[in-house]
Design a protein around this motif. Structure first.
Motif, PDB file in Angstrom:
ATOM      1  N   UNK A 282       0.924  -1.378  -0.051  1.00 49.18           N
ATOM      2  CA  UNK A 282       0.088  -0.091  -0.052  1.00 49.18           C
ATOM      3  C   UNK A 282       1.044   1.197  -0.281  1.00 49.18           C
ATOM      4  N   UNK A 283       1.874   1.285   0.799  1.00 55.43           N
ATOM      5  CA  UNK A 283       2.786   2.334   0.923  1.00 55.43           C
ATOM      6  C   UNK A 283       3.585   2.846  -0.253  1.00 55.43           C
ATOM      7  N   UNK A 284       4.220   1.551  -0.784  1.00 56.26           N
ATOM      8  CA  UNK A 284       5.080   1.820  -1.965  1.00 56.26           C
ATOM      9  C   UNK A 284       4.184   2.186  -3.229  1.00 56.26           C
ATOM     10  N   UNK A 285       3.025   1.648  -3.515  1.00 56.06           N
ATOM     11  CA  UNK A 285       2.021   1.976  -4.430  1.00 56.06           C
ATOM     12  C   UNK A 285       1.886   3.341  -4.206  1.00 56.06           C
ATOM     13  N   UNK A 286       1.335   3.997  -3.199  1.00 54.00           N
ATOM     14  CA  UNK A 286       0.936   5.284  -2.720  1.00 54.00           C
ATOM     15  C   UNK A 286       1.895   6.248  -3.031  1.00 54.00           C
ATOM     16  N   UNK A 287       3.133   5.907  -2.711  1.00 55.43           N
ATOM     17  CA  UNK A 287       4.464   6.514  -3.108  1.00 55.43           C
ATOM     18  C   UNK A 287       4.580   6.605  -4.429  1.00 55.43           C
ATOM     19  N   UNK A 288       4.407   5.758  -5.108  1.00 50.69           N
ATOM     20  CA  UNK A 288       4.673   5.733  -6.782  1.00 50.69           C
ATOM     21  C   UNK A 288       3.541   6.708  -7.375  1.00 50.69           C
ATOM     22  N   UNK A 289       2.473   6.605  -6.839  1.00 51.58           N
ATOM     23  CA  UNK A 289       1.382   7.309  -7.406  1.00 51.58           C
ATOM     24  C   UNK A 289       1.758   8.895  -7.278  1.00 51.58           C
ATOM     25  N   UNK A 290       2.252   9.050  -5.974  1.00 53.91           N
ATOM     26  CA  UNK A 290       2.410  10.512  -5.360  1.00 53.91           C
ATOM     27  C   UNK A 290       3.454  10.794  -6.208  1.00 53.91           C
ATOM     28  N   UNK A 291       4.613  10.186  -6.392  1.00 48.60           N
ATOM     29  CA  UNK A 291       5.710  10.589  -7.209  1.00 48.60           C
ATOM     30  C   UNK A 291       5.535  10.967  -8.607  1.00 48.60           C
TER      31      UNK A 291
END
Length: 200
Positions: A136-145
């Motif tokens: 969840x965190x890495x997916x959210x960070x990818x979308x954020x980035x």
């Protein structure tokens, strides 16, 4: 405190997924280092963040967090130990992966990136304490980035990964922005680490 840090580092390097993450992030950053020192800096920062997420989230994935907190009832000490061990590992990823940049006579850029990498690793640890599910965190960070930092902000100073990228080039103002993001995450992580783990 030293015993907790030693325990965290030993656990981090004795689990196969941690080794694979270290090698994988270092390889990706090194690969991009052959093309551009700026790309290397960005991927070294992502690697420091990613390895922090991986090693911190293992306590929640493997259900060892409860045992750690029973052994060390002052959870803020565990949080500090996790931040320190992630900082050490994040610095290792940046230092090892930047050999191509160092050989390309960009010693100042290499040095500033290695010095800023621990801050990004600590930020990654704090984020993982709040969102302990790594996918969840890495997916959210990818979308954020992709959306917030690249498409909307155009990698300008003000957001954490853009600030890391600029700070790794020696921009002191960007370093202060990254430190501000990390500092802002501390009280949220301190609150989150005291939650009940039985429902996770």
């Amino acid at each position: 405190m030293i015993a907790v840090v030693r325990s965290e580092l030993y656990r981090s390097v004795s689990i196969r997924s941690s080794w694979l993450s270290l090698v994988g992030f270092a390889f990706m950053a090194a690969l991009f280092g052959w093309f551009s020192k700026e790309l290397w800096s960005l991927f070294a920062g992502l690697g420091a963040f990613g390895i922090a997420v991986t090693v911190t989230a293992q306590h929640y994935q493997h259900r060892t967090g409860v045992l750690v907190f029973l052994n060390h009832p002052h959870r803020w000490r565990v949080l500090i130990a996790q931040c320190l061990s992630a900082a050490v590992l994040g610095t290792m990823v940046a230092a090892v992966s930047g050999v191509a940049v160092l050989l390309d006579e960009s010693a100042a850029h290499y040095r500033s990136t290695v010095l800023v990498a621990p801050v990004m690793a600590v930020f990654g640890t704090l984020c993982t304490i709040v969102v302990p599910h790594p996918m969840w965190l890495l997916g959210g960070v990818f979308a954020w980035l992709l959306f917030a930092e690249v498409l909307i902000n155009r990698m300008a100073n003000g957001l954490p990964f853009a600030a890391f990228s600029l700070a790794s080039g020696g921009n002191v103002k960007a370093l202060l922005v990254l430190l501000a993001w990390t500092t802002a995450a501390i009280p949220i992580a301190v609150w989150a680490i005291h939650r009940d783990l039985s429902g996770d």
